[in-house]
Write an enzyme that holds these catalytic residues in place. Structure first.
Site, PDB file in Angstrom:
ATOM      1  N   GLU A  48       0.636  -1.280  -0.174  1.00  0.00           N
ATOM      2  CA  GLU A  48      -0.120   0.005   0.024  1.00  0.00           C
ATOM      3  C   GLU A  48       0.932   1.208   0.113  1.00  0.00           C
ATOM      4  O   GLU A  48       0.447   2.253  -0.679  1.00  0.00           O
ATOM      5  CB  GLU A  48      -1.032   0.017   1.124  1.00  0.00           C
ATOM      6  CG  GLU A  48      -1.983  -0.835   1.124  1.00  0.00           C
ATOM      7  CD  GLU A  48      -3.019  -0.701  -0.104  1.00  0.00           C
ATOM      8  OE1 GLU A  48      -3.099   0.454  -0.595  1.00  0.00           O
ATOM      9  OE2 GLU A  48      -3.665  -1.671  -0.694  1.00  0.00           O
ATOM     10  N   TYR A 131      -6.118   6.377   4.578  1.00  0.00           N
ATOM     11  CA  TYR A 131      -6.324   5.364   3.532  1.00  0.00           C
ATOM     12  C   TYR A 131      -5.623   4.309   3.572  1.00  0.00           C
ATOM     13  O   TYR A 131      -6.210   3.090   3.760  1.00  0.00           O
ATOM     14  CB  TYR A 131      -5.866   6.108   2.273  1.00  0.00           C
ATOM     15  CG  TYR A 131      -5.811   5.266   1.062  1.00  0.00           C
ATOM     16  CD1 TYR A 131      -6.864   4.512   0.515  1.00  0.00           C
ATOM     17  CD2 TYR A 131      -4.510   4.218   1.071  1.00  0.00           C
ATOM     18  CE1 TYR A 131      -6.832   3.493  -0.548  1.00  0.00           C
ATOM     19  CE2 TYR A 131      -4.617   3.341  -0.005  1.00  0.00           C
ATOM     20  CZ  TYR A 131      -5.538   2.981  -0.770  1.00  0.00           C
ATOM     21  OH  TYR A 131      -5.512   1.905  -1.739  1.00  0.00           O
ATOM     22  N   ASP A 149      -9.292   6.859  -2.030  1.00  0.00           N
ATOM     23  CA  ASP A 149      -7.923   7.391  -2.853  1.00  0.00           C
ATOM     24  C   ASP A 149      -8.395   8.209  -4.023  1.00  0.00           C
ATOM     25  O   ASP A 149      -9.658   8.196  -4.435  1.00  0.00           O
ATOM     26  CB  ASP A 149      -6.974   6.578  -2.872  1.00  0.00           C
ATOM     27  CG  ASP A 149      -7.376   5.300  -3.950  1.00  0.00           C
ATOM     28  OD1 ASP A 149      -8.568   5.315  -4.170  1.00  0.00           O
ATOM     29  OD2 ASP A 149      -6.428   4.495  -4.235  1.00  0.00           O
ATOM     30  N   CYS A 203     -12.847   2.150 -14.706  1.00  0.00           N
ATOM     31  CA  CYS A 203     -13.212   3.656 -14.551  1.00  0.00           C
ATOM     32  C   CYS A 203     -12.006   4.504 -14.443  1.00  0.00           C
ATOM     33  O   CYS A 203     -11.831   5.077 -13.439  1.00  0.00           O
ATOM     34  CB  CYS A 203     -14.261   3.593 -13.015  1.00  0.00           C
ATOM     35  SG  CYS A 203     -15.138   5.006 -13.308  1.00  0.00           S
ATOM     36  N   CYS A 210     -17.191   1.789 -19.743  1.00  0.00           N
ATOM     37  CA  CYS A 210     -18.315   1.737 -19.022  1.00  0.00           C
ATOM     38  C   CYS A 210     -19.030   0.424 -19.662  1.00  0.00           C
ATOM     39  O   CYS A 210     -19.580  -0.238 -18.817  1.00  0.00           O
ATOM     40  CB  CYS A 210     -19.254   2.641 -19.543  1.00  0.00           C
ATOM     41  SG  CYS A 210     -18.623   4.317 -18.730  1.00  0.00           S
ATOM     42  N   CYS A 213     -18.444  -2.129 -17.157  1.00  0.00           N
ATOM     43  CA  CYS A 213     -18.425  -1.956 -15.889  1.00  0.00           C
ATOM     44  C   CYS A 213     -19.476  -2.572 -15.115  1.00  0.00           C
ATOM     45  O   CYS A 213     -20.694  -2.704 -15.613  1.00  0.00           O
ATOM     46  CB  CYS A 213     -18.478  -0.570 -15.564  1.00  0.00           C
ATOM     47  SG  CYS A 213     -18.696  -0.074 -14.036  1.00  0.00           S
TER      48      CYS A 213
HETATM   49 FE1  SF4 Z   1     -17.080   4.745 -14.194  1.00  0.00          FE
HETATM   50 FE2  SF4 Z   1     -18.611   2.418 -14.435  1.00  0.00          FE
HETATM   51 FE3  SF4 Z   1     -19.680   4.744 -14.229  1.00  0.00          FE
HETATM   52 FE4  SF4 Z   1     -18.505   3.929 -16.570  1.00  0.00          FE
HETATM   53  S1  SF4 Z   1     -20.188   3.221 -15.622  1.00  0.00           S
HETATM   54  S2  SF4 Z   1     -18.436   5.933 -15.148  1.00  0.00           S
HETATM   55  S3  SF4 Z   1     -16.751   2.721 -15.656  1.00  0.00           S
HETATM   56  S4  SF4 Z   1     -18.498   3.649 -12.604  1.00  0.00           S
END
Ligand code: SF4
Length: 389
Positions: A48, A131, A149, A203, A210, A213
Protein backbone atom coordinates in the site's frame (compact mmCIF):
# COMPACT_ATOMS: atom_id res chain seq x y z
CA UNK A 1 -31.54 13.11 -15.94
CA UNK A 2 -31.47 15.78 -13.23
CA UNK A 3 -29.73 14.82 -10.02
CA UNK A 4 -30.68 16.54 -6.79
CA UNK A 5 -28.37 16.84 -3.78
CA UNK A 6 -30.36 14.14 -1.94
CA UNK A 7 -29.54 11.71 -4.68
CA UNK A 8 -25.81 11.97 -4.06
CA UNK A 9 -25.96 9.08 -1.61
CA UNK A 10 -26.74 5.36 -1.68
CA UNK A 11 -30.03 3.81 -0.59
CA UNK A 12 -29.85 0.57 1.42
CA UNK A 13 -31.17 -1.51 -1.41
CA UNK A 14 -28.73 0.01 -3.89
CA UNK A 15 -25.87 -0.67 -1.50
CA UNK A 16 -26.61 -4.36 -1.33
CA UNK A 17 -26.83 -4.63 -5.08
CA UNK A 18 -23.71 -2.58 -5.63
CA UNK A 19 -21.67 -4.68 -3.19
CA UNK A 20 -22.89 -7.87 -4.84
CA UNK A 21 -22.00 -6.62 -8.33
CA UNK A 22 -18.60 -5.30 -7.31
CA UNK A 23 -17.62 -8.45 -5.41
CA UNK A 24 -18.82 -10.80 -8.16
CA UNK A 25 -16.88 -8.79 -10.72
CA UNK A 26 -13.76 -8.68 -8.54
CA UNK A 27 -13.86 -12.46 -8.00
CA UNK A 28 -13.27 -13.13 -11.68
CA UNK A 29 -11.67 -9.92 -13.01
CA UNK A 30 -8.99 -9.12 -10.43
CA UNK A 31 -5.39 -9.17 -11.60
CA UNK A 32 -3.08 -11.69 -10.01
CA UNK A 33 -0.74 -9.44 -8.03
CA UNK A 34 1.83 -10.69 -5.50
CA UNK A 35 0.37 -8.69 -2.60
CA UNK A 36 -3.05 -10.20 -3.28
CA UNK A 37 -1.78 -13.67 -2.43
CA UNK A 38 -1.25 -12.87 1.23
CA UNK A 39 -3.07 -11.77 4.36
CA UNK A 40 0.18 -10.76 6.04
CA UNK A 41 -0.40 -7.22 7.37
CA UNK A 42 3.26 -6.31 6.87
CA UNK A 43 3.23 -7.36 3.19
CA UNK A 44 -0.01 -5.47 2.60
CA UNK A 45 1.37 -2.42 4.37
CA UNK A 46 4.49 -2.45 2.13
CA UNK A 47 2.38 -2.78 -1.03
CA UNK A 48 0.00 0.00 0.00
CA UNK A 49 2.85 2.40 0.74
CA UNK A 50 4.58 1.56 -2.56
CA UNK A 51 1.34 1.94 -4.51
CA UNK A 52 0.77 5.48 -3.25
CA UNK A 53 1.51 7.71 -6.26
CA UNK A 54 3.16 4.84 -8.18
CA UNK A 55 1.72 2.55 -10.87
CA UNK A 56 1.23 -1.18 -10.27
CA UNK A 57 3.58 -2.06 -13.15
CA UNK A 58 6.43 -0.10 -11.53
CA UNK A 59 5.72 -1.33 -8.02
CA UNK A 60 5.62 -5.03 -8.96
CA UNK A 61 9.39 -5.69 -9.19
CA UNK A 62 10.25 -3.32 -6.35
CA UNK A 63 7.79 -5.16 -4.12
CA UNK A 64 9.26 -8.59 -4.97
CA UNK A 65 12.82 -7.38 -4.32
CA UNK A 66 11.79 -5.61 -1.12
CA UNK A 67 10.06 -8.70 0.30
CA UNK A 68 13.13 -10.79 -0.49
CA UNK A 69 15.40 -8.34 1.28
CA UNK A 70 12.98 -7.41 4.11
CA UNK A 71 10.59 -10.35 4.62
CA UNK A 72 9.14 -9.02 7.89
CA UNK A 73 8.83 -5.90 9.97
CA UNK A 74 11.83 -6.86 12.14
CA UNK A 75 14.15 -7.02 9.13
CA UNK A 76 13.21 -3.44 8.18
CA UNK A 77 13.64 -2.22 11.74
CA UNK A 78 17.06 -3.88 11.99
CA UNK A 79 18.27 -2.42 8.68
CA UNK A 80 20.07 0.90 8.38
CA UNK A 81 18.23 3.79 6.74
CA UNK A 82 20.86 3.66 3.96
CA UNK A 83 19.91 0.09 3.18
CA UNK A 84 16.19 0.90 3.20
CA UNK A 85 16.77 3.85 0.85
CA UNK A 86 18.89 1.68 -1.44
CA UNK A 87 16.01 -0.79 -1.83
CA UNK A 88 13.66 2.12 -2.52
CA UNK A 89 16.11 3.75 -4.91
CA UNK A 90 14.33 4.84 -8.12
CA UNK A 91 10.80 4.44 -6.74
CA UNK A 92 10.60 8.13 -5.81
CA UNK A 93 8.82 9.90 -2.94
CA UNK A 94 11.52 8.79 -0.52
CA UNK A 95 9.57 10.07 2.47
CA UNK A 96 7.56 6.88 2.17
CA UNK A 97 10.66 4.74 2.73
CA UNK A 98 11.86 6.87 5.64
CA UNK A 99 8.44 6.58 7.30
CA UNK A 100 8.29 2.84 6.69
CA UNK A 101 11.64 2.46 8.41
CA UNK A 102 10.59 4.68 11.31
CA UNK A 103 7.25 2.89 11.68
CA UNK A 104 8.93 -0.55 11.60
CA UNK A 105 11.19 0.54 14.47
CA UNK A 106 8.15 1.90 16.29
CA UNK A 107 6.38 -1.49 15.93
CA UNK A 108 9.44 -3.34 17.27
CA UNK A 109 10.10 -0.95 20.13
CA UNK A 110 6.61 0.15 21.21
CA UNK A 111 4.28 -2.68 20.07
CA UNK A 112 6.38 -5.75 20.92
CA UNK A 113 6.87 -6.44 17.20
CA UNK A 114 3.13 -6.79 16.52
CA UNK A 115 1.56 -4.60 13.86
CA UNK A 116 -1.61 -2.96 15.29
CA UNK A 117 -4.68 -5.02 14.40
CA UNK A 118 -7.18 -2.27 13.62
CA UNK A 119 -7.35 0.98 11.68
CA UNK A 120 -7.23 3.12 14.82
CA UNK A 121 -4.01 1.49 16.03
CA UNK A 122 -2.47 1.60 12.54
CA UNK A 123 -3.14 5.33 12.30
CA UNK A 124 -0.74 5.85 15.20
CA UNK A 125 2.20 4.60 13.11
CA UNK A 126 4.40 7.16 11.33
CA UNK A 127 3.48 7.59 7.68
CA UNK A 128 0.15 5.76 7.90
CA UNK A 129 -2.87 7.89 7.05
CA UNK A 130 -6.55 7.12 6.96
CA UNK A 131 -6.43 5.45 3.54
CA UNK A 132 -3.50 3.12 4.33
CA UNK A 133 -4.90 2.26 7.78
CA UNK A 134 -8.25 1.36 6.18
CA UNK A 135 -6.60 -0.69 3.43
CA UNK A 136 -4.43 -2.75 5.83
CA UNK A 137 -7.21 -3.19 8.41
CA UNK A 138 -9.79 -4.28 5.85
CA UNK A 139 -7.52 -6.57 3.78
CA UNK A 140 -5.42 -8.15 6.55
CA UNK A 141 -7.85 -8.08 9.47
CA UNK A 142 -11.26 -8.02 7.79
CA UNK A 143 -12.26 -4.82 9.58
CA UNK A 144 -15.03 -2.94 7.73
CA UNK A 145 -12.89 0.18 7.43
CA UNK A 146 -13.50 2.43 4.39
CA UNK A 147 -10.84 3.70 2.00
CA UNK A 148 -10.79 6.78 -0.21
CA UNK A 149 -7.97 7.47 -2.64
CA UNK A 150 -7.90 8.99 -6.13
CA UNK A 151 -9.48 5.88 -7.70
CA UNK A 152 -12.28 5.68 -5.16
CA UNK A 153 -12.95 9.43 -5.40
CA UNK A 154 -13.31 9.15 -9.16
CA UNK A 155 -15.68 6.17 -9.04
CA UNK A 156 -17.86 7.69 -6.33
CA UNK A 157 -17.96 11.06 -8.10
CA UNK A 158 -19.15 9.29 -11.26
CA UNK A 159 -21.57 6.90 -9.57
CA UNK A 160 -23.33 9.79 -7.82
CA UNK A 161 -22.50 12.63 -10.24
CA UNK A 162 -20.74 14.67 -7.60
CA UNK A 163 -19.55 18.04 -8.86
CA UNK A 164 -16.75 20.29 -7.70
CA UNK A 165 -13.12 19.87 -6.71
CA UNK A 166 -12.77 16.30 -5.39
CA UNK A 167 -10.10 17.50 -2.98
CA UNK A 168 -12.33 20.18 -1.42
CA UNK A 169 -13.02 19.46 2.26
CA UNK A 170 -16.79 19.08 1.77
CA UNK A 171 -16.36 16.59 -1.06
CA UNK A 172 -13.73 14.66 0.87
CA UNK A 173 -16.12 14.30 3.80
CA UNK A 174 -18.81 13.18 1.41
CA UNK A 175 -16.57 10.55 -0.24
CA UNK A 176 -15.59 9.10 3.14
CA UNK A 177 -19.27 8.96 4.13
CA UNK A 178 -20.15 7.09 0.92
CA UNK A 179 -17.18 4.75 1.22
CA UNK A 180 -18.22 4.00 4.78
CA UNK A 181 -21.73 3.14 3.63
CA UNK A 182 -20.43 0.99 0.82
CA UNK A 183 -17.83 -1.11 2.63
CA UNK A 184 -19.00 -4.69 2.94
CA UNK A 185 -19.29 -6.13 6.45
CA UNK A 186 -18.49 -9.70 5.39
CA UNK A 187 -15.74 -9.04 2.83
CA UNK A 188 -14.48 -5.49 3.50
CA UNK A 189 -11.00 -6.11 2.10
CA UNK A 190 -12.32 -7.52 -1.17
CA UNK A 191 -14.89 -4.74 -1.52
CA UNK A 192 -12.20 -2.10 -1.03
CA UNK A 193 -9.90 -3.86 -3.47
CA UNK A 194 -12.71 -4.13 -6.01
CA UNK A 195 -12.95 -0.33 -5.97
CA UNK A 196 -9.19 0.02 -6.38
CA UNK A 197 -9.26 -2.50 -9.23
CA UNK A 198 -12.25 -0.92 -10.95
CA UNK A 199 -10.55 2.49 -10.82
CA UNK A 200 -7.30 1.09 -12.19
CA UNK A 201 -8.70 -1.04 -15.00
CA UNK A 202 -12.24 0.08 -15.96
CA UNK A 203 -13.25 3.44 -14.51
CA UNK A 204 -9.98 5.05 -15.55
CA UNK A 205 -9.47 8.83 -15.54
CA UNK A 206 -9.47 9.46 -19.31
CA UNK A 207 -11.09 6.40 -20.93
CA UNK A 208 -13.62 4.66 -18.71
CA UNK A 209 -14.86 1.47 -20.38
CA UNK A 210 -18.41 1.68 -19.09
CA UNK A 211 -19.52 -1.28 -21.20
CA UNK A 212 -17.37 -3.54 -19.03
CA UNK A 213 -18.39 -1.94 -15.75
CA UNK A 214 -20.35 -4.08 -13.29
CA UNK A 215 -22.17 -1.06 -11.80
CA UNK A 216 -22.96 0.91 -14.94
CA UNK A 217 -26.71 0.41 -14.40
CA UNK A 218 -26.40 2.37 -11.15
CA UNK A 219 -24.03 5.06 -12.40
CA UNK A 220 -25.43 8.58 -12.76
CA UNK A 221 -22.49 9.83 -14.84
CA UNK A 222 -22.97 6.98 -17.31
CA UNK A 223 -26.72 7.65 -17.48
CA UNK A 224 -26.07 11.33 -18.10
CA UNK A 225 -23.87 10.30 -21.02
CA UNK A 226 -20.53 11.88 -20.12
CA UNK A 227 -18.55 10.20 -17.33
CA UNK A 228 -15.57 12.45 -18.07
CA UNK A 229 -17.44 15.38 -16.51
CA UNK A 230 -16.82 13.74 -13.11
CA UNK A 231 -14.94 14.45 -11.02
CA UNK A 232 -14.57 18.10 -12.07
CA UNK A 233 -11.22 18.98 -13.62
CA UNK A 234 -9.36 21.32 -11.35
CA UNK A 235 -6.48 23.28 -12.79
CA UNK A 236 -3.48 22.53 -10.61
CA UNK A 237 -0.43 24.72 -10.40
CA UNK A 238 2.10 23.88 -13.12
CA UNK A 239 5.38 22.34 -11.92
CA UNK A 240 8.01 24.81 -10.80
CA UNK A 241 11.25 24.98 -12.78
CA UNK A 242 14.42 24.54 -10.73
CA UNK A 243 17.97 24.99 -12.03
CA UNK A 244 20.67 22.70 -10.72
CA UNK A 245 24.39 22.50 -11.45
CA UNK A 246 26.28 19.31 -10.54
CA UNK A 247 29.86 18.13 -10.72
CA UNK A 248 30.80 14.59 -11.56
CA UNK A 249 34.46 14.51 -10.54
CA UNK A 250 36.59 11.42 -11.03
CA UNK A 251 40.13 10.31 -10.23
CA UNK A 252 41.91 6.97 -9.98
CA UNK A 253 43.14 5.15 -6.91
CA UNK A 254 46.58 3.56 -6.66
CA UNK A 255 45.23 0.37 -8.28
CA UNK A 256 43.92 2.32 -11.25
CA UNK A 257 40.25 1.90 -10.26
CA UNK A 258 37.95 4.82 -11.00
CA UNK A 259 36.83 6.92 -8.05
CA UNK A 260 33.92 9.34 -8.13
CA UNK A 261 33.32 12.17 -5.71
CA UNK A 262 30.08 11.54 -3.84
CA UNK A 263 28.31 13.07 -0.87
CA UNK A 264 25.22 12.35 1.11
CA UNK A 265 22.34 14.61 2.03
CA UNK A 266 21.57 14.94 5.69
CA UNK A 267 18.47 13.23 7.08
CA UNK A 268 16.70 16.59 7.14
CA UNK A 269 17.54 17.89 3.66
CA UNK A 270 14.13 17.95 2.02
CA UNK A 271 13.03 15.89 -0.93
CA UNK A 272 16.07 13.60 -1.23
CA UNK A 273 17.05 13.53 2.47
CA UNK A 274 19.47 10.75 3.40
CA UNK A 275 20.26 9.85 -0.23
CA UNK A 276 23.64 9.87 -1.97
CA UNK A 277 24.39 12.35 -4.73
CA UNK A 278 27.17 14.22 -6.50
CA UNK A 279 28.10 17.76 -5.38
CA UNK A 280 25.53 20.25 -6.61
CA UNK A 281 23.81 23.58 -6.07
CA UNK A 282 20.27 24.55 -6.93
CA UNK A 283 18.52 27.84 -7.62
CA UNK A 284 15.18 29.17 -8.88
CA UNK A 285 14.44 28.64 -12.56
CA UNK A 286 15.03 32.29 -13.42
CA UNK A 287 18.75 32.29 -12.53
CA UNK A 288 21.19 33.10 -15.34
CA UNK A 289 23.68 30.43 -16.44
CA UNK A 290 26.68 32.47 -15.33
CA UNK A 291 25.25 33.03 -11.86
CA UNK A 292 24.37 29.36 -11.43
CA UNK A 293 27.84 28.27 -12.53
CA UNK A 294 29.42 30.81 -10.23
CA UNK A 295 27.43 29.34 -7.30
CA UNK A 296 28.67 25.88 -8.21
CA UNK A 297 32.32 27.01 -8.43
CA UNK A 298 32.10 28.63 -5.05
CA UNK A 299 30.49 25.52 -3.49
CA UNK A 300 33.08 23.32 -5.18
CA UNK A 301 36.06 25.26 -3.90
CA UNK A 302 34.75 25.28 -0.33
CA UNK A 303 34.88 21.51 -0.38
CA UNK A 304 38.68 21.36 -0.60
CA UNK A 305 41.46 22.14 1.81
CA UNK A 306 43.36 24.01 -0.85
CA UNK A 307 40.84 25.78 -3.05
CA UNK A 308 43.45 26.80 -5.62
CA UNK A 309 44.44 23.19 -6.19
CA UNK A 310 41.20 22.15 -7.89
CA UNK A 311 39.57 24.60 -10.22
CA UNK A 312 36.41 23.90 -12.11
CA UNK A 313 37.00 25.09 -15.68
CA UNK A 314 34.10 26.20 -17.87
CA UNK A 315 35.17 23.58 -20.40
CA UNK A 316 34.12 20.89 -17.91
CA UNK A 317 30.48 21.61 -18.73
CA UNK A 318 29.03 18.62 -20.56
CA UNK A 319 27.13 19.38 -23.69
CA UNK A 320 23.39 19.42 -23.18
CA UNK A 321 21.45 19.24 -19.97
CA UNK A 322 19.80 16.55 -17.93
CA UNK A 323 16.10 17.26 -17.45
CA UNK A 324 14.19 15.46 -14.73
CA UNK A 325 10.46 15.82 -14.11
CA UNK A 326 8.77 15.28 -10.78
CA UNK A 327 5.05 15.83 -10.23
CA UNK A 328 5.59 19.31 -8.80
CA UNK A 329 8.89 20.42 -10.26
CA UNK A 330 11.05 20.25 -13.37
CA UNK A 331 14.75 20.05 -12.67
CA UNK A 332 17.06 21.33 -15.38
CA UNK A 333 20.60 20.23 -14.56
CA UNK A 334 23.89 21.47 -15.98
CA UNK A 335 26.45 18.72 -15.48
CA UNK A 336 30.17 19.41 -15.18
CA UNK A 337 32.50 16.47 -15.70
CA UNK A 338 36.03 16.56 -14.41
CA UNK A 339 38.82 13.97 -14.46
CA UNK A 340 41.43 14.82 -11.84
CA UNK A 341 45.04 13.61 -11.77
CA UNK A 342 44.97 13.12 -7.99
CA UNK A 343 42.53 13.00 -5.04
CA UNK A 344 42.82 16.39 -3.30
CA UNK A 345 42.19 16.65 0.45
CA UNK A 346 38.81 17.84 1.62
CA UNK A 347 38.23 20.85 3.80
CA UNK A 348 36.86 20.11 7.28
CA UNK A 349 33.08 20.20 6.97
CA UNK A 350 31.47 21.53 10.12
CA UNK A 351 27.89 20.63 9.38
CA UNK A 352 26.45 17.90 7.20
CA UNK A 353 28.35 14.95 5.85
CA UNK A 354 31.74 15.28 4.19
CA UNK A 355 32.28 14.38 0.54
CA UNK A 356 34.18 11.18 -0.14
CA UNK A 357 35.61 9.14 -3.03
CA UNK A 358 33.73 6.00 -4.05
CA UNK A 359 34.62 3.18 -6.43
CA UNK A 360 32.10 2.17 -9.10
CA UNK A 361 31.06 -1.00 -7.28
CA UNK A 362 30.38 0.98 -4.10
CA UNK A 363 28.19 3.45 -5.95
CA UNK A 364 25.99 0.54 -6.98
CA UNK A 365 25.19 -0.01 -3.30
CA UNK A 366 24.11 3.58 -2.62
CA UNK A 367 20.50 4.72 -2.34
CA UNK A 368 20.21 7.43 -5.00
CA UNK A 369 17.31 9.29 -6.54
CA UNK A 370 16.62 8.60 -10.23
CA UNK A 371 17.88 12.07 -11.08
CA UNK A 372 21.35 11.23 -9.71
CA UNK A 373 21.40 7.99 -11.70
CA UNK A 374 20.59 10.06 -14.78
CA UNK A 375 23.44 12.44 -14.08
CA UNK A 376 25.85 9.53 -13.66
CA UNK A 377 24.48 7.90 -16.80
CA UNK A 378 25.08 11.15 -18.65
CA UNK A 379 28.75 11.15 -17.70
CA UNK A 380 30.26 8.03 -16.14
CA UNK A 381 28.10 5.46 -17.79
CA UNK A 382 28.29 7.21 -21.16
CA UNK A 383 24.61 7.14 -21.90
CA UNK A 384 23.90 9.82 -24.46
CA UNK A 385 21.85 12.91 -23.68
CA UNK A 386 19.07 11.98 -21.26
CA UNK A 387 16.13 14.33 -21.32
CA UNK A 388 13.22 12.89 -19.43
CA UNK A 389 12.03 11.13 -16.25
FE1 SF4 B 1 -17.10 4.50 -14.16
FE2 SF4 B 1 -18.64 2.38 -14.36
FE3 SF4 B 1 -19.74 4.76 -14.15
FE4 SF4 B 1 -18.51 4.10 -16.39
S1 SF4 B 1 -20.30 3.15 -15.58
S2 SF4 B 1 -18.30 6.01 -15.29
S3 SF4 B 1 -16.84 2.85 -15.64
S4 SF4 B 1 -18.50 3.73 -12.61
Amino acid sequence: MIVSVDEHTFEDQELEQMRFLLLSWFDHAQRDLPWRRTQDPYAIWVSEIMLQQTQVATVHDYYIRWMQRFPDVKSVADASLDDVLLQWSGLGYYRRARFLHKAARHVMEECAGIIPKNAKGLLALPGIGRYTAGAIASIAYNEPAPIVDGNVERILARLRAIDGDPKAAENQKHFWRLANLLVDKARPGDLNQSMMELGATVCTPKKPTCLLCPVRGMCYAHTKGDPLLYPAKVVRKPPVKVRVASVVACAHDKDGARLTLMCKRSAKEGLFAGLFEVPNVSAPGSILDDDLHHMLRSHWQHMFEDATEVLLPATALCSGKVVHRLSHRIMEIDVFYLMLGHTPSFAVIESGLAPFWARDEEIETFGMASVVRKILAHTLWNTPHVTDA
